[in-house]
Design a protein around this motif. Sequence first.
Motif, mmCIF file in Angstrom:
data_model
loop_
_atom_site.group_PDB
_atom_site.id
_atom_site.type_symbol
_atom_site.label_atom_id
_atom_site.label_comp_id
_atom_site.label_asym_id
_atom_site.label_seq_id
_atom_site.Cartn_x
_atom_site.Cartn_y
_atom_site.Cartn_z
ATOM 1 N N GLU A 24 40.722 17.806 13.392
ATOM 2 C CA GLU A 24 40.193 19.074 12.895
ATOM 3 C C GLU A 24 39.465 19.768 14.041
ATOM 4 O O GLU A 24 38.735 19.133 14.798
ATOM 5 C CB GLU A 24 39.223 18.842 11.733
ATOM 6 C CG GLU A 24 39.891 18.369 10.461
ATOM 7 C CD GLU A 24 40.735 19.451 9.803
ATOM 8 O OE1 GLU A 24 40.298 20.614 9.729
ATOM 9 O OE2 GLU A 24 41.851 19.112 9.358
ATOM 10 N N TYR A 27 35.465 26.130 14.748
ATOM 11 C CA TYR A 27 35.749 27.545 14.508
ATOM 12 C C TYR A 27 36.263 28.252 15.755
ATOM 13 O O TYR A 27 37.236 28.992 15.709
ATOM 14 C CB TYR A 27 34.488 28.234 13.978
ATOM 15 C CG TYR A 27 34.669 29.703 13.716
ATOM 16 C CD1 TYR A 27 35.257 30.130 12.516
ATOM 17 C CD2 TYR A 27 34.271 30.658 14.645
ATOM 18 C CE1 TYR A 27 35.438 31.481 12.271
ATOM 19 C CE2 TYR A 27 34.449 32.008 14.393
ATOM 20 C CZ TYR A 27 35.028 32.418 13.210
ATOM 21 O OH TYR A 27 35.220 33.754 12.963
ATOM 22 N N ARG A 30 39.995 27.512 16.582
ATOM 23 C CA ARG A 30 41.022 27.782 15.571
ATOM 24 C C ARG A 30 42.112 28.685 16.135
ATOM 25 O O ARG A 30 41.916 29.377 17.124
ATOM 26 C CB ARG A 30 40.399 28.421 14.341
ATOM 27 C CG ARG A 30 40.073 29.895 14.525
ATOM 28 C CD ARG A 30 39.156 30.417 13.450
ATOM 29 N NE ARG A 30 38.960 31.854 13.544
ATOM 30 C CZ ARG A 30 38.233 32.470 14.452
ATOM 31 N NH1 ARG A 30 37.634 31.787 15.401
ATOM 32 N NH2 ARG A 30 38.103 33.782 14.430
ATOM 33 N N ASP A 46 43.211 31.538 9.209
ATOM 34 C CA ASP A 46 42.625 30.657 10.220
ATOM 35 C C ASP A 46 43.224 29.267 10.091
ATOM 36 O O ASP A 46 43.328 28.724 8.989
ATOM 37 C CB ASP A 46 41.114 30.560 10.038
ATOM 38 C CG ASP A 46 40.400 31.873 10.332
ATOM 39 O OD1 ASP A 46 40.971 32.698 11.065
ATOM 40 O OD2 ASP A 46 39.282 32.063 9.827
ATOM 41 N N TYR A 48 42.830 25.387 11.516
ATOM 42 C CA TYR A 48 41.883 24.499 12.171
ATOM 43 C C TYR A 48 42.493 23.171 12.598
ATOM 44 O O TYR A 48 41.767 22.248 12.956
ATOM 45 C CB TYR A 48 40.677 24.244 11.257
ATOM 46 C CG TYR A 48 39.846 25.474 11.054
ATOM 47 C CD1 TYR A 48 38.866 25.833 11.972
ATOM 48 C CD2 TYR A 48 40.040 26.294 9.940
ATOM 49 C CE1 TYR A 48 38.096 26.967 11.798
ATOM 50 C CE2 TYR A 48 39.277 27.437 9.761
ATOM 51 C CZ TYR A 48 38.307 27.765 10.681
ATOM 52 O OH TYR A 48 37.543 28.895 10.517
ATOM 53 N N ASP A 52 47.539 22.520 9.728
ATOM 54 C CA ASP A 52 47.445 23.894 9.219
ATOM 55 C C ASP A 52 48.529 24.771 9.844
ATOM 56 O O ASP A 52 49.188 25.546 9.164
ATOM 57 C CB ASP A 52 46.078 24.504 9.548
ATOM 58 C CG ASP A 52 44.921 23.897 8.785
ATOM 59 O OD1 ASP A 52 45.152 23.142 7.816
ATOM 60 O OD2 ASP A 52 43.762 24.170 9.180
#
Length: 151
Positions: A24, A27, A30, A46, A48, A52
């Motif tokens: 992960e 911010y 991203r 977004d 991360y 994703d």
Amino acid sequence: MSDDTGQTIFTEPTLDQVTHWLRELDYDQRFVGHSMTPSAGNSAKDMYSMRDMAIFVLGTRWDAPMLSDGFKGALNWMDVGKLVIWLRDVVRDVELAEAVERDLEGLDVYRDQNLAIASLVRQRMVQYDEVYRAANAAEDADHEAADAAVE
């Protein structure tokens, strides 16, 4: 690297590499794409993690009737140049970044670019999964052996 048919072949990563690539992100690390729908317009998405991004890039159904009345689907769009940089510099799967950059050379239509990226990402994610499964199988075998030794 490519095989005789021109299909990209990735070297097998280690479990540590896969774990790092699937982590992960913060911010500021991203990746941002955009989901475009006829009814709602554009919205930033977004991402991360590699998971994703994989879901996002595989999320456009190009065979869907984009122009038919009542279609509720979306077209997921990303800046492919920024994707290459993100894969290389943030995720650090340099081999995937290079494959995307190489396979998109000469593809001017976004649909073709997206399909090429999706194929590479799908192939790489399958490889990630195989590495995880092999590691878990080895770990399970170690636990079973330890349990048998105790009995």
